[in-house]
Design a protein around this motif. Structure first.
Motif, PDB file in Angstrom:
ATOM      1  N   GLU A  50       0.825  53.682  48.844  1.00 42.13           N
ATOM      2  CA  GLU A  50       1.283  55.119  48.340  1.00 42.13           C
ATOM      3  C   GLU A  50       1.176  55.008  46.771  1.00 42.13           C
ATOM      4  O   GLU A  50       0.465  55.797  46.207  1.00 42.13           O
ATOM      5  N   GLU A  51       1.751  54.021  46.276  1.00 40.06           N
ATOM      6  CA  GLU A  51       1.985  54.080  44.722  1.00 40.06           C
ATOM      7  C   GLU A  51       0.751  53.839  44.156  1.00 40.06           C
ATOM      8  O   GLU A  51       0.486  54.372  43.223  1.00 40.06           O
ATOM      9  N   LYS A  52       0.199  52.866  44.756  1.00 42.01           N
ATOM     10  CA  LYS A  52      -1.502  52.355  44.098  1.00 42.01           C
ATOM     11  C   LYS A  52      -2.248  53.432  44.264  1.00 42.01           C
ATOM     12  O   LYS A  52      -3.225  53.927  43.244  1.00 42.01           O
ATOM     13  N   LEU A  53      -2.085  54.101  45.336  1.00 44.54           N
ATOM     14  CA  LEU A  53      -3.152  55.487  45.500  1.00 44.54           C
ATOM     15  C   LEU A  53      -2.748  56.436  44.581  1.00 44.54           C
ATOM     16  O   LEU A  53      -3.819  57.017  44.068  1.00 44.54           O
ATOM     17  N   LYS A  54      -1.440  56.638  44.525  1.00 47.73           N
ATOM     18  CA  LYS A  54      -1.178  57.649  43.223  1.00 47.73           C
ATOM     19  C   LYS A  54      -1.896  57.425  41.935  1.00 47.73           C
ATOM     20  O   LYS A  54      -2.484  58.420  41.104  1.00 47.73           O
ATOM     21  N   GLU A  55      -1.853  56.268  41.621  1.00 48.43           N
ATOM     22  CA  GLU A  55      -2.130  55.563  40.173  1.00 48.43           C
ATOM     23  C   GLU A  55      -3.764  55.967  40.181  1.00 48.43           C
ATOM     24  O   GLU A  55      -4.280  56.337  39.218  1.00 48.43           O
ATOM     25  N   VAL A  56      -4.526  55.505  41.307  1.00 45.15           N
ATOM     26  CA  VAL A  56      -5.877  55.515  41.309  1.00 45.15           C
ATOM     27  C   VAL A  56      -6.156  57.025  41.344  1.00 45.15           C
ATOM     28  O   VAL A  56      -7.192  57.267  40.657  1.00 45.15           O
ATOM     29  N   ALA A  57      -5.798  57.895  42.229  1.00 42.98           N
ATOM     30  CA  ALA A  57      -6.116  59.122  42.195  1.00 42.98           C
ATOM     31  C   ALA A  57      -5.744  59.880  40.952  1.00 42.98           C
ATOM     32  O   ALA A  57      -6.673  60.621  40.200  1.00 42.98           O
ATOM     33  N   LYS A  58      -4.789  59.481  40.236  1.00 43.59           N
ATOM     34  CA  LYS A  58      -4.657  59.955  38.743  1.00 43.59           C
ATOM     35  C   LYS A  58      -5.399  59.690  37.702  1.00 43.59           C
ATOM     36  O   LYS A  58      -6.271  60.481  36.957  1.00 43.59           O
ATOM     37  N   ALA A  59      -6.173  58.498  37.909  1.00 46.60           N
ATOM     38  CA  ALA A  59      -7.265  57.845  36.832  1.00 46.60           C
ATOM     39  C   ALA A  59      -8.409  58.516  37.399  1.00 46.60           C
ATOM     40  O   ALA A  59      -9.173  58.699  36.522  1.00 46.60           O
ATOM     41  N   LEU A  60      -8.656  58.799  38.557  1.00 43.66           N
ATOM     42  CA  LEU A  60      -9.852  59.586  38.891  1.00 43.66           C
ATOM     43  C   LEU A  60      -9.829  61.055  38.762  1.00 43.66           C
ATOM     44  O   LEU A  60     -10.984  61.778  38.631  1.00 43.66           O
ATOM     45  N   GLY A  61      -8.772  61.564  38.288  1.00 40.26           N
ATOM     46  CA  GLY A  61      -8.777  62.789  37.987  1.00 40.26           C
ATOM     47  C   GLY A  61      -8.556  63.771  39.236  1.00 40.26           C
ATOM     48  O   GLY A  61      -8.987  64.949  39.282  1.00 40.26           O
ATOM     49  N   VAL A  62      -8.017  63.424  40.397  1.00 41.21           N
ATOM     50  CA  VAL A  62      -8.038  64.190  41.707  1.00 41.21           C
ATOM     51  C   VAL A  62      -6.763  63.650  42.361  1.00 41.21           C
ATOM     52  O   VAL A  62      -6.024  62.919  41.865  1.00 41.21           O
ATOM     53  N   SER A  63      -6.502  64.589  43.156  1.00 40.97           N
ATOM     54  CA  SER A  63      -5.055  64.591  43.781  1.00 40.97           C
ATOM     55  C   SER A  63      -5.334  63.502  45.105  1.00 40.97           C
ATOM     56  O   SER A  63      -6.406  63.084  45.446  1.00 40.97           O
ATOM     57  N   VAL A  64      -3.927  62.892  45.558  1.00 38.99           N
ATOM     58  CA  VAL A  64      -3.957  62.121  46.599  1.00 38.99           C
ATOM     59  C   VAL A  64      -4.529  62.547  47.723  1.00 38.99           C
ATOM     60  O   VAL A  64      -5.197  61.962  48.462  1.00 38.99           O
ATOM     61  N   GLU A  65      -4.415  63.719  48.139  1.00 33.40           N
ATOM     62  CA  GLU A  65      -4.694  64.658  48.944  1.00 33.40           C
ATOM     63  C   GLU A  65      -6.312  64.562  49.044  1.00 33.40           C
ATOM     64  O   GLU A  65      -7.018  64.458  50.028  1.00 33.40           O
TER      65      GLU A  65
END
Length: 139
Positions: A50-65
């Motif tokens: 989940e933590e890595k997913l949050k970082e990746v989503a932020k870097a892509l400019g989208v939400s985790v959802e």
């Protein structure tokens, strides 16, 4: 079953979002402070913490959802809404017909201002030379 057909393959979803946003693996790696190989591993992983997913989503400019619920149809809708509701700068980039001035007119105005400044500079130099000539004649 290949990875494109697995509905919950999180790595594939990350890959498709990255591709749709025209971000290279190298650029995403740099944003995450890692290397391209690590991004490749993430994109080939069926799950991600989940933590890595949050970082990746932020870097892509989208939400985790957005990553978790990604489908091609959702992504098209997301991009359409993004461009429809974007800031004035983004809407100018997406739709340049909103330009309120003629660029050539602006260039001509700048050229005219430069010419006037150059003429003032020349006049100032002439006055300085006249003053210096007066000083030399007075000796």
């Amino acid at each position: 079953m290949n990875r494109a057909t697995k509905p919950n393959h999180i790595g594939r979803k990350i890959s498709r979002i990255r591709e749709r946003k025209e971000i290279k693996q190298e650029a995403l790696a740099k944003a995450l402070g890692t290397d391209q190989k690590a991004i490749s591993i993430i994109e080939n992983s069926e799950t991600i913490d989940e933590e890595k997913l949050k970082e990746v989503a932020k870097a892509l400019g989208v939400s985790v959802e957005a990553v978790k619920n990604f489908t091609e149809e959702n992504m098209i809708s997301y991009f359409n809404n993004f461009y429809d509701n974007s800031s004035a700068v983004n809407s100018f980039i997406a739709n340049p017909s909103h330009c309120t001035f003629n660029a050539l007119d602006k260039i001509m105005e700048m050229a005219d201002e430069n010419r006037k400044l150059y003429e003032r500079l020349i006049q100032s130099e002439k006055e300085k030379n006249e003053y210096l000539e007066k000083l030399l004649k007075g000796k």
